[in-house]
Design an enzyme around this catalytic site. Structure first.
Site, PDB file in Angstrom:
ATOM      1  N   GLY A   8       0.819  -1.207   0.000  1.00 18.39           N
ATOM      2  CA  GLY A   8       0.000   0.000   0.000  1.00 18.39           C
ATOM      3  C   GLY A   8       0.850   1.253   0.000  1.00 18.39           C
ATOM      4  O   GLY A   8       0.504   2.270   0.603  1.00 18.39           O
ATOM      5  N   LEU A  10       1.543   3.573  -2.061  1.00 19.72           N
ATOM      6  CA  LEU A  10       1.158   4.814  -2.734  1.00 19.72           C
ATOM      7  C   LEU A  10      -0.003   5.502  -2.035  1.00 19.72           C
ATOM      8  O   LEU A  10      -0.560   6.469  -2.550  1.00 19.72           O
ATOM      9  CB  LEU A  10       0.794   4.529  -4.197  1.00 19.72           C
ATOM     10  CG  LEU A  10       1.890   3.865  -5.028  1.00 19.72           C
ATOM     11  CD1 LEU A  10       1.448   3.744  -6.478  1.00 19.72           C
ATOM     12  CD2 LEU A  10       3.213   4.614  -4.935  1.00 19.72           C
ATOM     13  N   GLY A  11      -0.362   5.027  -0.848  1.00 19.33           N
ATOM     14  CA  GLY A  11      -1.420   5.651  -0.067  1.00 19.33           C
ATOM     15  C   GLY A  11      -0.909   6.846   0.712  1.00 19.33           C
ATOM     16  O   GLY A  11       0.244   7.270   0.585  1.00 19.33           O
ATOM     17  N   TYR A 143     -14.757  -1.527   8.491  1.00 20.43           N
ATOM     18  CA  TYR A 143     -13.337  -1.203   8.658  1.00 20.43           C
ATOM     19  C   TYR A 143     -12.902  -1.451  10.099  1.00 20.43           C
ATOM     20  O   TYR A 143     -11.862  -2.068  10.359  1.00 20.43           O
ATOM     21  CB  TYR A 143     -13.098   0.248   8.260  1.00 20.43           C
ATOM     22  CG  TYR A 143     -11.688   0.744   8.469  1.00 20.43           C
ATOM     23  CD1 TYR A 143     -10.624   0.230   7.728  1.00 20.43           C
ATOM     24  CD2 TYR A 143     -11.418   1.744   9.408  1.00 20.43           C
ATOM     25  CE1 TYR A 143      -9.339   0.701   7.927  1.00 20.43           C
ATOM     26  CE2 TYR A 143     -10.137   2.224   9.601  1.00 20.43           C
ATOM     27  CZ  TYR A 143      -9.095   1.700   8.852  1.00 20.43           C
ATOM     28  OH  TYR A 143      -7.823   2.169   9.049  1.00 20.43           O
TER      29      TYR A 143
END
Length: 317
Positions: A8, A10-11, A143
């Site tokens: 992840g 590029l978050g 989530y």
């Protein structure tokens, strides 16, 4: 020497974390990965190795880990809170099956795994003020469910198999670099951009809604410090409460007005994200992180606001 795989990458967190890790550990020792390539991340692509990876794909993950002789995984790949309510099945699949895949690899290859949790792991029955490190966790978002399950699963892999798992519960994160991607605390980033662009902002979170926040440099520092902490001093290991400030939208408004007096804040509440925010704590007790590995933030609200506005004023010219 650490050989680190960041998923992840590029978050919101990963794009800044990768550059700091490369500065500390060397460009070739930090492998950035993401499910797809995105525009605007040339500094990540150009400064060191980058690989395409969906964390649910164990064969691909093993291939990358073997290729670069990885010994540490920082798993930032996840579906966040607001998007998770729109796509709950995908949220469970990515956040849980992806984590399980990486934990199995960590068990087989004796790797360290850092997997962050979130204030979303708490729920409306959790004590709202100075939420303890160890307390009831009954979240009401998908989530949040995946974050609680992830905390427990990481604890299980440490206790059962000796995997060196570690993690923090991130509050809302505020960054001047990469925009957030579908979280409930995103307003606290967008408000600064609009303060520069329009001198006004319309918040989707209601006035008076306190939530814990942290400036990205402190978040990155916390990952590195916990990753390097003495394991014999870690009682909790996974999901340490950390925080820097507890703020409502009007608190950020007041801070911005110290630097942009004409700034105005209005409200158009998003009921989905407001319901999520209402289920989260007002403030967290971070004493366990301070005692076990010396956590201490560098930025308070006004210091963060000044840095955000100074940086964005240059960036948005």
């Amino acid at each position: 020497m650490r050989k680190i795989l960041v998923t992840g990458a590029l978050g919101q967190i990963g794009s800044e974390l990768v550059l700091e890790l490369r500065r500390q550990y060397g460009n070739d020792n930090v492998i950035a990965s993401n499910r797809s390539k995105k525009d605007g991340h040339d500094t990540v692509y150009d400064s060191g190795p980058f690989e395409l990876l969906d964390i649910r794909d164990g064969n691909r993950a093993n291939e990358i880990i073997d290729k670069y002789k990885i010994n540490t995984i920082i798993n930032l790949a996840a579906i966040l809170s607001a998007v998770g309510e729109q796509k709950p099945t995908m949220c469970w699949d990515v956040n849980m099956n992806g984590l399980y895949t990486l934990l199995e690899i960590a068990r087989e290859k004796n790797l360290m795994l850092f997997n962050p949790s979130s204030i979303a792991a708490f729920g409306p029955s959790t004590p709202a003020d100075q939420t303890p490190q160890d307390t009831i966790q009954r979240p009401t978002s998908m989530y949040g469910v995946t974050k609680v399950a992830g905390e427990i699963l990481c604890d299980y892999y440490h206790q059962k198999f000796g995997v060196d798992t570690r993690g923090v519960r991130f509050p809302g994160l505020i960054s001047n670099d990469t925009l957030p991607g579908g979280g409930t605390t995103d307003y606290a980033v967008h408000i600064y951009y609009e303060a520069i662009r329009k001198k006004s902002y319309t918040s989707f979170i209601r006035k008076g809604t306190k939530m814990d926040m942290m400036y990205m440099p402190d978040a990155i520092k916390s990952i590195v410090e916990l990753m390097e902490a003495d394991p014999t001093k870690l009682v909790h290991r996974n999901a340490f409460n950390i925080t820097a400030m507890s703020v409502a939208p009007e608190d950020i408004e007041a801070s911005i007005k110290k630097f942009i007096p004409e700034f105005t804040l209005d409200y158009d509440v998003d009921p989905v994200r407001q319901a999520i925010a209402d289920s989260w704590p007002n403030s967290l007790d971070a004493s366990a992180a301070k005692a076990e590995w010396g956590y201490e933030p560098d930025y308070d609200l006004d210091k963060m606001t000044k840095d955000m506005l100074d940086t964005l004023s240059e960036k948005l010219k």
